[in-house]
Design an enzyme around this catalytic site. Structure first.
Site, PDB file in Angstrom:
ATOM      1  N   ILE A 145      -2.729  77.765  -4.698  1.00 57.48           N
ATOM      2  CA  ILE A 145      -2.573  78.248  -6.069  1.00 57.48           C
ATOM      3  C   ILE A 145      -2.809  76.997  -6.907  1.00 57.48           C
ATOM      4  O   ILE A 145      -1.966  76.116  -6.978  1.00 57.48           O
ATOM      5  CB  ILE A 145      -1.187  78.863  -6.316  1.00 57.48           C
ATOM      6  N   PRO A 146      -3.994  76.875  -7.508  1.00 56.56           N
ATOM      7  CA  PRO A 146      -4.459  75.592  -8.055  1.00 56.56           C
ATOM      8  C   PRO A 146      -3.884  75.226  -9.422  1.00 56.56           C
ATOM      9  O   PRO A 146      -4.603  75.117 -10.419  1.00 56.56           O
ATOM     10  CB  PRO A 146      -5.974  75.775  -8.104  1.00 56.56           C
ATOM     11  N   CYS A 147      -2.584  74.985  -9.463  1.00 50.28           N
ATOM     12  CA  CYS A 147      -1.943  74.571 -10.711  1.00 50.28           C
ATOM     13  C   CYS A 147      -2.471  73.221 -11.195  1.00 50.28           C
ATOM     14  O   CYS A 147      -2.360  72.903 -12.383  1.00 50.28           O
ATOM     15  CB  CYS A 147      -0.427  74.523 -10.525  1.00 50.28           C
ATOM     16  N   HIS A 148      -3.063  72.454 -10.290  1.00 47.90           N
ATOM     17  CA  HIS A 148      -3.631  71.167 -10.699  1.00 47.90           C
ATOM     18  C   HIS A 148      -4.810  71.346 -11.655  1.00 47.90           C
ATOM     19  O   HIS A 148      -5.189  70.405 -12.347  1.00 47.90           O
ATOM     20  CB  HIS A 148      -4.053  70.344  -9.468  1.00 47.90           C
ATOM     21  N   ARG A 149      -5.360  72.532 -11.748  1.00 50.53           N
ATOM     22  CA  ARG A 149      -6.504  72.785 -12.641  1.00 50.53           C
ATOM     23  C   ARG A 149      -6.078  73.140 -14.063  1.00 50.53           C
ATOM     24  O   ARG A 149      -6.930  73.438 -14.894  1.00 50.53           O
ATOM     25  CB  ARG A 149      -7.376  73.899 -12.057  1.00 50.53           C
TER      26      ARG A 149
END
Length: 177
Positions: A145-149
């Site tokens: 779940i790409p919260c870094h984006r």
């Protein structure tokens, strides 16, 4: 193809986990009977184990380095090259709002970023940028779940559960590919 399994409650169940070092520090991968339930990053394996206990307080946690070797290698390869995708089922647990945010983030392609406000606006559920940030902070499936984006409206990097330096490196890797 990545199957998503949504389950909200944390039940008494067995969750197996394994820990390994990789280029961004240490990763803990936890697997339920339904799929990958947690991917936690940090610098300290015992601290990641405590984080797993806090996330799944009713679960029976079993260290299983040998039994999870193949899946651990798959997750580490994915963390090193997120654009290649993760071909393992995910056992995603959270509130309706959290799952809506996380599903929206999974649509953001590798190498691109979005803002907390843009995610909030795109949701069918009413949400604020702060609620999107809170959902990101609650995410226990790093990079899957790409919260870094997600960045701030002014383009600043913003916060990240697993550290600003990791967030910067993940974004830089994805931009370079």
């Amino acid at each position: 193809m990545n199957a998503i399994i949504d389950r909200r409650e944390t039940r008494a169940e067995e969750i197996r986990f394994a820990v390994r070092t990789f280029s961004l520090g240490t990763v803990l991968v936890a697997i339920s009977s339904m799929g990958v339930v947690a991917i936690l990053m940090g610098d300290d394996g015992p601290l990641l184990r405590r984080e797993l206990v806090n996330a799944f307080p009713r679960a029976h946690l079993v260290a299983d380095e040998t039994g999870l070797e193949d899946r651990l290698q798959t997750v580490v390869a994915f963390l090193e090259a997120p654009q290649d995708g993760l071909n393992l089922p995910l056992d995603i647990r959270g509130s309706a709002l959290q799952r809506a945010v996380w599903n929206a983030l999974r649509d953001v392609p590798a190498g691109r970023t979005t803002t907390y406000g843009e995610v909030a606006t795109a949701l069918l559920l009413s949400a604020s940028a702060q609620e999107v940030g809170a959902a990101c902070a609650a995410n226990v499936l790093a990079v899957a779940i790409p919260c870094h984006r997600v960045v701030k409206a002014d383009g600043a990097i913003g916060g990240y559960r697993w550290g600003m330096q990791r967030k910067r490196k993940l974004i830089q890797r994805e931009l370079a590919r």
